[in-house]
Design a protein around this motif. Sequence first.
Motif, PDB file in Angstrom:
ATOM      1  N   THR A  83      94.125  98.959 105.509  1.00 43.26           N
ATOM      2  CA  THR A  83      94.833  97.827 106.098  1.00 43.26           C
ATOM      3  C   THR A  83      94.562  97.694 107.596  1.00 43.26           C
ATOM      4  O   THR A  83      94.742  96.623 108.172  1.00 43.26           O
ATOM      5  N   ASP A  84      94.116  98.780 108.215  1.00 36.44           N
ATOM      6  CA  ASP A  84      93.759  98.763 109.630  1.00 36.44           C
ATOM      7  C   ASP A  84      92.271  98.406 109.753  1.00 36.44           C
ATOM      8  O   ASP A  84      91.415  99.140 109.249  1.00 36.44           O
ATOM      9  N   PRO A  85      91.927  97.273 110.413  1.00 31.74           N
ATOM     10  CA  PRO A  85      90.527  96.856 110.525  1.00 31.74           C
ATOM     11  C   PRO A  85      89.622  97.904 111.162  1.00 31.74           C
ATOM     12  O   PRO A  85      88.473  98.079 110.743  1.00 31.74           O
ATOM     13  N   THR A 141      86.978  88.804 109.109  1.00 35.62           N
ATOM     14  CA  THR A 141      88.019  87.782 109.303  1.00 35.62           C
ATOM     15  C   THR A 141      89.406  88.411 109.355  1.00 35.62           C
ATOM     16  O   THR A 141      90.256  87.974 110.133  1.00 35.62           O
ATOM     17  N   GLY A 142      89.634  89.447 108.539  1.00 35.68           N
ATOM     18  CA  GLY A 142      90.917  90.138 108.585  1.00 35.68           C
ATOM     19  C   GLY A 142      91.135  90.805 109.926  1.00 35.68           C
ATOM     20  O   GLY A 142      92.247  90.797 110.472  1.00 35.68           O
ATOM     21  N   GLY A 143      90.063  91.385 110.486  1.00 35.77           N
ATOM     22  CA  GLY A 143      90.160  92.021 111.795  1.00 35.77           C
ATOM     23  C   GLY A 143      90.411  91.027 112.913  1.00 35.77           C
ATOM     24  O   GLY A 143      91.147  91.316 113.864  1.00 35.77           O
ATOM     25  N   GLU A 145      91.968  88.113 112.524  1.00 37.62           N
ATOM     26  CA  GLU A 145      93.359  87.662 112.365  1.00 37.62           C
ATOM     27  C   GLU A 145      94.350  88.697 112.897  1.00 37.62           C
ATOM     28  O   GLU A 145      95.411  88.347 113.426  1.00 37.62           O
ATOM     29  N   ALA A 146      93.991  89.977 112.767  1.00 43.13           N
ATOM     30  CA  ALA A 146      94.879  91.038 113.238  1.00 43.13           C
ATOM     31  C   ALA A 146      94.741  91.297 114.733  1.00 43.13           C
ATOM     32  O   ALA A 146      95.501  92.085 115.306  1.00 43.13           O
ATOM     33  N   GLY A 147      93.756  90.643 115.357  1.00 35.93           N
ATOM     34  CA  GLY A 147      93.547  90.834 116.786  1.00 35.93           C
ATOM     35  C   GLY A 147      92.724  92.055 117.140  1.00 35.93           C
ATOM     36  O   GLY A 147      92.585  92.387 118.321  1.00 35.93           O
ATOM     37  N   ALA A 148      92.151  92.720 116.130  1.00 38.10           N
ATOM     38  CA  ALA A 148      91.344  93.916 116.388  1.00 38.10           C
ATOM     39  C   ALA A 148      89.897  93.564 116.709  1.00 38.10           C
ATOM     40  O   ALA A 148      89.219  94.298 117.433  1.00 38.10           O
TER      41      ALA A 148
END
Length: 200
Positions: A83-85, A141-143, A145-148
């Motif tokens: 769950t963590d990019p 894209t998930g990273g 969106e998470a700001g990573a």
Amino acid sequence: MTEVRRRRPPEVRRQMIVEAAIPLLHEFGLRGVTLRGIARAAGVSVGTVTYHFRSVDDIVDVAVAQDVTAYYERLEERIRAETDPLAALDVLVDGVFTEETRRHWQLWFDSLGSTMEGREVRTGQQSRYARWNEMLRAMVTGGVEAGAFASADPDRTVSLLVALVDGLSLQRLRGEPTLTSEQARDHFRAAAGQLLGITA
């Protein structure tokens, strides 16, 4: 035991033969396996092997495709489970440059460069690249969106990440210049960090 195996469905016996060939390929290489050796490892007769496959090349074709696909499917599952990019990126970096992946690449590269038709290898490669690109795009894209991560163009970023993996993997195979797994991971991590805008 032999009698029991003969009664198994044809698709089961066919898969037994393929699975018996995989460790032989890793040990002896693409051209170091024989029908007799595969039959012995599978615990079946040479006639059973030739009933299911026309030649050693046909067995190798299926075995290489299954072996490579299975490894990368397991790696994809581990990446998607994070769950963590940044942790997902670490799994990617650590997973694509190992001695095991080097063996997979060697088998794949040798099979495509041989005289065998390689239908399963080529089809499997196309499918794997499609899944691989999809997984990487979800990670990027998930990273973002998470700001990573910072990526204005995820598709371009994914294409460059894939090119980095392919290029570094082929350099490791060629050995000119020599590139260790650790060096490949370091190079990929640095380049990926720049592409993804990772500052720390």
